[in-house]
Design a protein around this motif. Structure first.
Motif, PDB file in Angstrom:
ATOM      1  N   TYR A   1       0.840  -1.197   0.000  1.00 37.86           N
ATOM      2  CA  TYR A   1       0.000   0.000   0.000  1.00 37.86           C
ATOM      3  C   TYR A   1       0.882   1.258   0.000  1.00 37.86           C
ATOM      4  O   TYR A   1       0.680   2.188  -0.787  1.00 37.86           O
ATOM      5  CB  TYR A   1      -0.941  -0.005   1.216  1.00 37.86           C
ATOM      6  CG  TYR A   1      -1.870   1.196   1.207  1.00 37.86           C
ATOM      7  CD1 TYR A   1      -3.162   1.110   0.698  1.00 37.86           C
ATOM      8  CD2 TYR A   1      -1.431   2.436   1.658  1.00 37.86           C
ATOM      9  CE1 TYR A   1      -3.980   2.221   0.639  1.00 37.86           C
ATOM     10  CE2 TYR A   1      -2.238   3.557   1.599  1.00 37.86           C
ATOM     11  CZ  TYR A   1      -3.517   3.441   1.093  1.00 37.86           C
ATOM     12  OH  TYR A   1      -4.308   4.551   1.028  1.00 37.86           O
ATOM     13  N   CYS A   2       1.876   1.268   0.890  1.00 40.23           N
ATOM     14  CA  CYS A   2       2.760   2.441   0.997  1.00 40.23           C
ATOM     15  C   CYS A   2       3.487   2.705  -0.324  1.00 40.23           C
ATOM     16  O   CYS A   2       3.686   3.862  -0.701  1.00 40.23           O
ATOM     17  CB  CYS A   2       3.758   2.243   2.130  1.00 40.23           C
ATOM     18  SG  CYS A   2       2.992   2.250   3.763  1.00 40.23           S
ATOM     19  N   GLN A   3       3.853   1.630  -1.012  1.00 41.56           N
ATOM     20  CA  GLN A   3       4.548   1.824  -2.288  1.00 41.56           C
ATOM     21  C   GLN A   3       3.643   2.502  -3.311  1.00 41.56           C
ATOM     22  O   GLN A   3       4.089   3.374  -4.071  1.00 41.56           O
ATOM     23  CB  GLN A   3       5.036   0.471  -2.831  1.00 41.56           C
ATOM     24  CG  GLN A   3       5.986   0.610  -4.014  1.00 41.56           C
ATOM     25  CD  GLN A   3       7.262   1.357  -3.631  1.00 41.56           C
ATOM     26  OE1 GLN A   3       7.935   1.000  -2.667  1.00 41.56           O
ATOM     27  NE2 GLN A   3       7.585   2.421  -4.375  1.00 41.56           N
ATOM     28  N   LEU A   4       2.354   2.143  -3.315  1.00 40.69           N
ATOM     29  CA  LEU A   4       1.408   2.777  -4.246  1.00 40.69           C
ATOM     30  C   LEU A   4       1.296   4.279  -3.963  1.00 40.69           C
ATOM     31  O   LEU A   4       1.282   5.102  -4.882  1.00 40.69           O
ATOM     32  CB  LEU A   4       0.032   2.116  -4.131  1.00 40.69           C
ATOM     33  CG  LEU A   4      -0.115   0.720  -4.742  1.00 40.69           C
ATOM     34  CD1 LEU A   4      -1.410   0.058  -4.269  1.00 40.69           C
ATOM     35  CD2 LEU A   4      -0.070   0.787  -6.271  1.00 40.69           C
ATOM     36  N   VAL A   5       1.227   4.639  -2.670  1.00 35.27           N
ATOM     37  CA  VAL A   5       1.113   6.063  -2.333  1.00 35.27           C
ATOM     38  C   VAL A   5       2.416   6.797  -2.677  1.00 35.27           C
ATOM     39  O   VAL A   5       2.396   7.895  -3.252  1.00 35.27           O
ATOM     40  CB  VAL A   5       0.763   6.259  -0.843  1.00 35.27           C
ATOM     41  CG1 VAL A   5       0.644   7.747  -0.523  1.00 35.27           C
ATOM     42  CG2 VAL A   5      -0.543   5.557  -0.500  1.00 35.27           C
ATOM     43  N   ALA A   6       3.551   6.180  -2.325  1.00 35.14           N
ATOM     44  CA  ALA A   6       4.838   6.820  -2.610  1.00 35.14           C
ATOM     45  C   ALA A   6       5.008   7.051  -4.116  1.00 35.14           C
ATOM     46  O   ALA A   6       5.463   8.123  -4.549  1.00 35.14           O
ATOM     47  CB  ALA A   6       5.975   5.963  -2.063  1.00 35.14           C
ATOM     48  N   ASP A   7       4.629   6.073  -4.921  1.00 42.51           N
ATOM     49  CA  ASP A   7       4.732   6.228  -6.381  1.00 42.51           C
ATOM     50  C   ASP A   7       3.789   7.327  -6.869  1.00 42.51           C
ATOM     51  O   ASP A   7       4.099   8.056  -7.821  1.00 42.51           O
ATOM     52  CB  ASP A   7       4.396   4.903  -7.084  1.00 42.51           C
ATOM     53  CG  ASP A   7       5.489   3.849  -6.878  1.00 42.51           C
ATOM     54  OD1 ASP A   7       6.584   4.210  -6.399  1.00 42.51           O
ATOM     55  OD2 ASP A   7       5.226   2.667  -7.183  1.00 42.51           O
ATOM     56  N   THR A   8       2.621   7.440  -6.219  1.00 41.88           N
ATOM     57  CA  THR A   8       1.671   8.500  -6.588  1.00 41.88           C
ATOM     58  C   THR A   8       2.279   9.879  -6.295  1.00 41.88           C
ATOM     59  O   THR A   8       2.188  10.800  -7.118  1.00 41.88           O
ATOM     60  CB  THR A   8       0.351   8.325  -5.809  1.00 41.88           C
ATOM     61  OG1 THR A   8      -0.184   7.033  -6.097  1.00 41.88           O
ATOM     62  CG2 THR A   8      -0.660   9.394  -6.182  1.00 41.88           C
ATOM     63  N   ILE A   9       2.911   9.998  -5.132  1.00 38.88           N
ATOM     64  CA  ILE A   9       3.524  11.283  -4.763  1.00 38.88           C
ATOM     65  C   ILE A   9       4.644  11.636  -5.742  1.00 38.88           C
ATOM     66  O   ILE A   9       4.780  12.786  -6.167  1.00 38.88           O
ATOM     67  CB  ILE A   9       4.019  11.231  -3.305  1.00 38.88           C
ATOM     68  CG1 ILE A   9       2.806  11.145  -2.363  1.00 38.88           C
ATOM     69  CG2 ILE A   9       4.873  12.453  -2.972  1.00 38.88           C
ATOM     70  CD1 ILE A   9       3.152  10.913  -0.907  1.00 38.88           C
ATOM     71  N   ASP A  10       5.435  10.644  -6.124  1.00 36.15           N
ATOM     72  CA  ASP A  10       6.497  10.905  -7.108  1.00 36.15           C
ATOM     73  C   ASP A  10       5.908  11.427  -8.424  1.00 36.15           C
ATOM     74  O   ASP A  10       6.445  12.348  -9.038  1.00 36.15           O
ATOM     75  CB  ASP A  10       7.298   9.623  -7.383  1.00 36.15           C
ATOM     76  CG  ASP A  10       8.321   9.344  -6.293  1.00 36.15           C
ATOM     77  OD1 ASP A  10       8.692  10.285  -5.559  1.00 36.15           O
ATOM     78  OD2 ASP A  10       8.741   8.174  -6.171  1.00 36.15           O
ATOM     79  N   LEU A  11       4.786  10.842  -8.834  1.00 34.22           N
ATOM     80  CA  LEU A  11       4.169  11.265 -10.092  1.00 34.22           C
ATOM     81  C   LEU A  11       3.555  12.666  -9.965  1.00 34.22           C
ATOM     82  O   LEU A  11       3.610  13.467 -10.907  1.00 34.22           O
ATOM     83  CB  LEU A  11       3.112  10.239 -10.526  1.00 34.22           C
ATOM     84  CG  LEU A  11       2.576  10.362 -11.950  1.00 34.22           C
ATOM     85  CD1 LEU A  11       3.696  10.355 -12.994  1.00 34.22           C
ATOM     86  CD2 LEU A  11       1.578   9.238 -12.252  1.00 34.22           C
ATOM     87  N   ILE A  12       2.979  12.971  -8.801  1.00 36.43           N
ATOM     88  CA  ILE A  12       2.446  14.325  -8.571  1.00 36.43           C
ATOM     89  C   ILE A  12       3.575  15.347  -8.718  1.00 36.43           C
ATOM     90  O   ILE A  12       3.412  16.391  -9.373  1.00 36.43           O
ATOM     91  CB  ILE A  12       1.799  14.425  -7.165  1.00 36.43           C
ATOM     92  CG1 ILE A  12       0.521  13.583  -7.108  1.00 36.43           C
ATOM     93  CG2 ILE A  12       1.492  15.884  -6.810  1.00 36.43           C
ATOM     94  CD1 ILE A  12      -0.056  13.415  -5.701  1.00 36.43           C
ATOM     95  N   ALA A  13       4.732  15.017  -8.126  1.00 37.80           N
ATOM     96  CA  ALA A  13       5.881  15.923  -8.219  1.00 37.80           C
ATOM     97  C   ALA A  13       6.317  16.083  -9.676  1.00 37.80           C
ATOM     98  O   ALA A  13       6.571  17.198 -10.153  1.00 37.80           O
ATOM     99  CB  ALA A  13       7.028  15.397  -7.373  1.00 37.80           C
TER     100      ALA A  13
END
Ligand SMILES: [Zn+2]
Ligand SMILES: [Zn+2]
Length: 265
Positions: A193-205
């Motif tokens: 789950y954390c990896q999905l959120v972290a990847d989302t944050i990277d894409l937002i950036a």
């Protein structure tokens, strides 16, 4: 419009709210009156966008003109007291329908919020954003109780929306965590789950959009979207944030703001 420049250093604004044009519980003018009374500098309306599927929460396409006219009327009356924005919270459904779609891009909006509330299932698009009790029923009826599939699909929809673009602010980007953790406590701490959120944050950036800190659930459930555990990562990635109440009632336009601001500071 440079939204962040427009807001400047004000801490009393709200860019995400719902009114009579979708599932809000009061007229637009009542929200403006409440915002003026509380000294807000800026207030943005963001009705749930028209969508090509049956949804009682979304505005009808033939009401968009009336909504925009009401924004203008209120700006004429209250414009010397508060800066009002005509915006929209646009649902991403698929590559065929989302914030980048010509329909939304052609509307004269001040800014666009991109949000995921629906995910695909074998029975069509399903709203996974409602109450936990309803979510549990849908898990059984549409998703074979496969929570990891639902969560992963939610984030994959989010990535597709980010890649398609066409919006300024990403709305409540880890909202699925609320229903998912009610369904399976602790799921938001699991590595996948954390990896999905972290990847989302990277894409937002990478895409340069503004991340919303959504305070809608603070008073009732002591939740922020995103969960506070992700705020430091937003900062590390230099992602600009705005604090929005996502209010559906005039008395909640400022709910949770102090908590979100104190955590951010
Ligand atoms: Zn939303
Ligand atoms: Zn909303």
């Amino acid at each position: 419009m440079d939204l962040l420049k427009e807001i400047g250093d004000s801490r009393l604004y709200n860019l995400h709210s719902h009114t009579q044009y979708c599932d809000g519980r009061a007229d637009m003018e009542q929200f403006v009156v409440a915002a003026v009374e509380q000294g807000f500098s800026h207030y943005g309306f963001s009705p749930h966008s028209p969508v090509p599927i049956a949804s009682p929460c979304n505005m009808a396409a033939d009401e968009v003109a009336a909504y925009l006219a009401e924004c203008e009327r209120l700006q004429c009356i209250y414009g010397d007291k508060i800066r009002l924005f005509a915006a929209m919270e646009i649902d991403y459904l698929s590559s065929e329908w989302g914030p980048s779609h010509d329909f939304y891009q052609s509307l004269p909006l001040d800014y666009r919020i991109g949000s995921v509330h629906f995910i695909p299932s074998e029975h069509g698009m399903i709203d996974v954003d409602g109450r936990p009790e309803d979510f549990a029923v849908k898990m059984c009826e549409h998703f074979h109780e496969d929570l990891r599939h639902v969560v992963t699909t939610f984030y994959h929809q989010t990535w597709a929306m980010l890649n398609a673009g066409g919006f300024d602010i990403i709305g409540h980007f880890d909202k699925i965590g609320f229903n998912a953790s009610n369904y399976q406590p602790g799921v938001e701490q699991e590595p996948w789950y954390c990896q999905l959120v972290a990847d989302t944050i990277d894409l937002i950036a990478e895409k340069g959009v503004i991340a919303e800190i959504n305070t809608k659930a603070w008073d009732k459930s002591q939740r922020l979207f995103p969960s506070p555990q992700w705020l430091s990562m937003l900062r590390q990635r230099h992602i600009p944030v705005v604090v929005n109440s996502d209010a559906h009632y005039p008395h909640l336009i400022n709910a949770g703001r102090d908590k979100a601001l104190s955590l951010l500071l």
